[in-house]
Write a protein that holds these residues in place. Structure first.
Motif, PDB file in Angstrom:
ATOM      1  N   GLN A  16      31.690  49.256  44.537  1.00  0.00           N
ATOM      2  CA  GLN A  16      32.776  48.691  43.839  1.00  0.00           C
ATOM      3  C   GLN A  16      34.372  48.964  44.159  1.00  0.00           C
ATOM      4  N   THR A  18      38.122  48.638  42.887  1.00  0.00           N
ATOM      5  CA  THR A  18      39.313  48.173  42.129  1.00  0.00           C
ATOM      6  C   THR A  18      40.387  47.694  42.528  1.00  0.00           C
ATOM      7  N   VAL A  28      41.199  45.020  38.153  1.00  0.00           N
ATOM      8  CA  VAL A  28      39.788  44.707  37.789  1.00  0.00           C
ATOM      9  C   VAL A  28      38.945  45.250  38.642  1.00  0.00           C
ATOM     10  N   ILE A  30      35.470  44.995  41.132  1.00  0.00           N
ATOM     11  CA  ILE A  30      34.735  44.022  41.890  1.00  0.00           C
ATOM     12  C   ILE A  30      33.733  44.318  42.682  1.00  0.00           C
ATOM     13  N   THR A  74      34.419  34.574  42.127  1.00  0.00           N
ATOM     14  CA  THR A  74      34.956  35.482  41.038  1.00  0.00           C
ATOM     15  C   THR A  74      34.110  36.033  39.870  1.00  0.00           C
ATOM     16  N   SER A  75      33.289  35.012  39.398  1.00  0.00           N
ATOM     17  CA  SER A  75      32.596  35.352  38.199  1.00  0.00           C
ATOM     18  C   SER A  75      31.229  36.036  38.465  1.00  0.00           C
ATOM     19  N   LEU A  78      32.858  39.990  39.990  1.00  0.00           N
ATOM     20  CA  LEU A  78      33.642  40.833  38.661  1.00  0.00           C
ATOM     21  C   LEU A  78      32.559  41.749  38.131  1.00  0.00           C
ATOM     22  N   ASP A  80      33.964  44.560  35.875  1.00  0.00           N
ATOM     23  CA  ASP A  80      34.736  44.888  34.767  1.00  0.00           C
ATOM     24  C   ASP A  80      36.024  44.116  35.016  1.00  0.00           C
ATOM     25  N   ARG A  82      33.238  41.649  33.086  1.00  0.00           N
ATOM     26  CA  ARG A  82      32.234  40.277  33.158  1.00  0.00           C
ATOM     27  C   ARG A  82      32.996  39.242  32.723  1.00  0.00           C
ATOM     28  N   VAL A  88      36.609  32.566  33.971  1.00  0.00           N
ATOM     29  CA  VAL A  88      37.551  32.460  34.997  1.00  0.00           C
ATOM     30  C   VAL A  88      38.457  31.319  35.167  1.00  0.00           C
ATOM     31  N   ILE A  99      41.324  37.109  43.460  1.00  0.00           N
ATOM     32  CA  ILE A  99      40.147  38.155  43.228  1.00  0.00           C
ATOM     33  C   ILE A  99      38.936  37.491  44.293  1.00  0.00           C
TER      34      ILE A  99
END
Length: 117
Positions: A16, A18, A28, A30, A74-75, A78, A80, A82, A88, A99
């Motif tokens: 992950q 940030t 966010v 990712i 992106t969807s 992601l 946090d 979601r 999006v 993103i």
């Protein structure tokens, strides 16, 4: 040399990162996409036109397909918060692309380009 294990392979999507989003003055979280998720993204784009020298010509990709693919990226990527693809699409202009591009970078798909949004 260490032998690659099944656990090593499957934990790739657990990484992950940030990412700060300037226009929202927030961050966010990712993650990279899996091979199966990337296949879904490439299906949205379809075939990528080639330049005369045989290299891919991303500039010739239909812009609508490109935006749709980046919203999907992106969807999917992601962690946090979601968000669905529709959610999006309701983000401020340029943010899903920012993103999504970073998600593709950490997925190993596109070059690492530093850009602020």
């Amino acid at each position: 040399m260490k032998k690659l294990t099944k656990e090593d392979i499957l934990k790739g999507k657990d990484r992950q990162e940030t990412v700060h989003i300037d226009v929202y003055e927030s961050s966010v979280v990712i993650r990279p996409l899996t091979d199966g998720e990337l296949s879904s993204v490439f299906a949205v784009i379809g075939s990528i036109p080639l330049k005369e020298d045989g290299t891919p010509d991303p500039a010739s990709v239909d812009i609508t397909k490109n935006f749709k693919a980046l919203r999907l990226v992106t969807s999917l990527g992601l962690v946090d918060p979601r968000l669905s693809e529709d959610e999006v699409a309701d983000m401020k202009f340029g943010v899903p692309e920012f993103i999504g591009t970073r998600i593709l970078e950490i997925s190993g798909i596109s070059p690492n380009i530093k850009k602020k949004t």
